[in-house]
Design an enzyme around this catalytic site. Structure first.
Site, short mmCIF file in Angstrom:
data_model
loop_
_atom_site.label_atom_id
_atom_site.label_comp_id
_atom_site.label_asym_id
_atom_site.label_seq_id
_atom_site.Cartn_x
_atom_site.Cartn_y
_atom_site.Cartn_z
N ASP A 104 51.69 17.96 12.44
CA ASP A 104 51.33 17.15 11.27
C ASP A 104 50.31 17.93 10.45
O ASP A 104 49.56 18.75 10.97
CB ASP A 104 50.74 15.82 11.72
CG ASP A 104 50.67 14.80 10.59
OD1 ASP A 104 51.26 15.05 9.52
OD2 ASP A 104 50.03 13.75 10.79
N ALA B 181 42.45 33.47 11.09
CA ALA B 181 43.10 33.04 12.33
C ALA B 181 43.83 34.20 12.97
O ALA B 181 44.37 35.07 12.28
CB ALA B 181 44.08 31.91 12.03
N PRO B 182 43.84 34.28 14.30
CA PRO B 182 44.56 35.36 14.97
C PRO B 182 46.06 35.26 14.73
O PRO B 182 46.59 34.18 14.47
CB PRO B 182 44.21 35.15 16.45
CG PRO B 182 43.82 33.72 16.56
CD PRO B 182 43.20 33.36 15.24
N VAL C 33 49.88 37.41 13.28
CA VAL C 33 50.42 38.21 12.18
C VAL C 33 50.10 37.52 10.85
O VAL C 33 50.27 36.31 10.72
CB VAL C 33 51.95 38.37 12.34
CG1 VAL C 33 52.53 39.17 11.18
CG2 VAL C 33 52.27 39.03 13.67
N ARG C 34 49.62 38.26 9.88
CA ARG C 34 49.32 37.69 8.57
C ARG C 34 50.59 37.16 7.93
O ARG C 34 51.65 37.81 7.93
CB ARG C 34 48.68 38.74 7.64
CG ARG C 34 47.31 39.22 8.12
CD ARG C 34 46.28 38.10 8.00
NE ARG C 34 44.92 38.59 8.15
CZ ARG C 34 44.23 38.55 9.29
NH1 ARG C 34 44.78 38.06 10.38
NH2 ARG C 34 42.99 38.99 9.33
N GLY C 35 50.50 35.96 7.35
CA GLY C 35 51.67 35.34 6.75
C GLY C 35 52.05 35.99 5.42
O GLY C 35 51.21 36.56 4.72
#
Length: 578
Positions: free
Chosen positions: A374, A318-319, A321-323
């Site tokens: 959710d 997913a685009p 910042v990497r978590g």
């Protein structure tokens, strides 16, 4: 014949468990009207959480009854379960909630067997229910023909939807509703002699509101119609607004809201009714919106496997910042993200895996006030390896090898959450115009305030942890540091003892785990000085510890501060805190 008998008995016990669940679900749901009339807001919140928890409680009870009734060599013989499924189909064929009963059967099966035994022969991966029902039943809608007399039609509606508590200002409500309707619908429509109003026969209850839901239509067009009703304690019922804009009605049924309580005799028919009003909503989301979140999960999964089977879409990272805790991937053509927990967290994070799981499950049970996405929790997803972009698969295998495994040509995802895909707020702001930046930052601050009013503190409030929906609303979606607002200790930074203290890399004051210093937020949240200054003008009170403490005091005093999902919501928050 000996083998057929336990299959029929098992099927019957599963269905008895479902009937027990549905009866308890109805009791909680049916109590919503009385809670609304008595303005029992804490009890309303408790009932909502109780109804969510009910499903797993009843599945567990059903599994235990099965284990008591049948020895393991019969019950856990997976070769018997195609016969159980067949017997079960015979039992549910004439039901009006048959699609829900299939999902219930699946839940019981998965509680007994490991997920590698899942197959369409043993359970309902694909539904066996017809898309159209042939059952005869009483009408579930009320219909009105204004004939150019809107005031009279609206008056009839308020007469038909009466409560044990009277309307506070019925005449004033009617005048306001008629004026709003004439403002939002073209004048020629209001005068059309063929104009009709169709409303579902039962109100939908959620938090401190009741909603009349239906549509306006004539021979050529239709508009959704929602009339929210409020109970002003000590004053009576107020018909608050008329909403005919599809985007606004969609927000009322948003994935960021708590589930409605509504009496529906035929769930599929009611969902079909909602689908006609909101054609852009997937039926998974509509089932979920009225409390059948497990069946919503079933419909989501069926839509996902259908999408994978019929498109060339591949999973990509997913685009954004990497978590530090979660790794997030998505299907470009499917409006969902998939979130897995990394095996190792960044050093800045002090939570562990079990804590993260608890935080995500907490979100399911609290009032999300339109500001938290959710989630659906899944175990043992299996996808073809060819459906993954190679770089995406390599990254997932690297950061979460205990969760993502490669089994030949199949990728096994042992545990994940799904959420609606949004544009990360930090990315949105990079390309936003001045007006868009102003609107997004205003809504960002409002989201934080409304979460706080619902006793939720996001913890990590960085822009990257919020997303922008297709309707332009800012929503929080990263839950690994979420907590109740009343658990936080908001403090003011004490004065420096010496001039050298302010130059030190370490604070000159003690900091406990739950301490938060709001005056640090500007530097923490905004690297961009322009955004920082604008946010201070829009929501500068968020930098004041006293503001947060005032919210905590209101919550501890028992105030339930609801945030309504239509235009009056900002005024509502202010009124509730006065």
């Amino acid at each position: 014949m000996a083998q057929q008998w336990p299959a029929e008995g098992i099927a019957r016990l599963i269905l008895e468990g479902f009937d027990d669940y549905r009866e308890h679900f109805r009791r909680i749901t049916d109590g919503a009207r009385a809670r609304f009339e008595r303005a029992e807001w804490p009890a309303t919140q408790q009932a909502a959480a109780e109804r969510i928890a009910l499903y797993e409680v009843k599945v567990t009870e059903t599994r235990e009854r099965l284990a008591e009734a049948y020895p393991p060599e019969e019950l856990l013989d997976v070769q018997l379960w195609p016969l159980v499924k067949s017997a079960y189909i015979d039992l549910i064929d004439l039901r009006l909630d048959d699609e829900l009963s299939e999902t219930w059967y699946n839940s019981v099966f998965c509680s007994l067997f490991s997920h590698d035994l899942i197959s369409d022969g043993c359970m309902f991966i694909h539904t066996t229910r017809p898309s159209l029902r042939t059952h005869e039943r009483a009408p579930q809608t009320r219909n009105y023909r204004p004939g150019g007399r809107l005031h009279a039609a609206l008056s009839a509606i308020l007469d038909d939807f009466r409560f044990d508590v009277p309307y506070d200002d019925r005449a004033g409500d009617l005048a306001r509703l008629e004026a709003q309707l004439r403002e939002t619908v073209p004048d020629w429509v209001c005068k059309d002699p063929e104009l009709a109003i169709e409303l579902f026969a039962a109100p939908l209850f959620r938090n401190k509101g009741a909603y009349l839901v239906g549509r306006l239509y004539n021979r050529d067009e239709q508009w959704p119609l929602v009339i929210p009703l409020l109970h002003r304690e000590g004053r009576g019922i107020q018909a608050d607004a008329v909403i005919t804009d599809e985007a606004e009605v969609s927000i009322i049924f948003s994935f960021t809201r708590s589930y409605f309580m509504v009496d529906v005799a035929v769930p599929a028919e009611f969902v079909g009714f909602l689908k006609r009003i909101l054609p852009g909503k997937h039926i998974a989301e509509l089932y979920t919106s009225i409390g059948f979140y497990k069946h919503g999960k079933s419909e989501f999964y069926r839509a996902l496997i259908n999408h994978l089977a019929n498109t060339d879409d591949r999973f990509v990272m997913a685009p954004g910042v990497r978590g530090m805790v979660m790794s997030v991937f998505t299907l470009p053509g499917f409006n969902t993200v998939f979130k897995i927990i990394k095996d190792r967290f960044a050093h800045a994070k002090t939570v562990d895996r079990n804590t993260v799981i608890e935080k995500y499950r907490l979100v399911k049970n609290v009032d999300r006030v339109g500001r938290m996405a959710d989630t659906q929790e899944f175990a043992d997803f299996r996808f073809p390896k060819a459906k993954f972009d190679p770089d995406c698969l390599a990254e997932l295998l690297e950061v979460a090898p205990s969760t993502v495994e490669l089994e030949g040509d199949v990728v096994l995802v042992r545990h994940c959450w799904t959420e609606r895909r949004m544009t990360p707020l930090n990315l949105y702001l990079e390309n936003a115009s001045e007006a868009q930046m102003h609107e997004a930052l205003y809504d960002y601050g409002l989201a934080i305030k409304q979460l706080a009013a619902a006793n939720i503190f996001p913890g990590d409030m960085l822009l990257k942890n919020f997303g922008v929906t297709r309707h332009g609303r800012v929503v929080f979606y990263d839950y690994d540091e979420i907590c109740y607002l009343t658990e936080v200790n908001f403090r003011v930074i004490p004065p420096a003892r010496y001039e050298e203290d302010e130059l030190s890399a370490e604070p000159w004051y003690s900091v406990a785990p739950n301490d938060v210093f709001p005056e640090e937020f500007p530097r923490f949240l905004f690297a961009d000085l322009k955004q920082r200054r604008l946010f201070a003008k829009l929501h500068g009170e968020l930098y004041d510890a006293a503001y947060w403490k005032s919210l905590q005091d209101a919550i501890r005093e028992g105030k339930v501060i609801d945030v309504f999902p239509y235009r009056r919501q900002e005024r509502e928050l202010t009124e509730a805190l006065q």
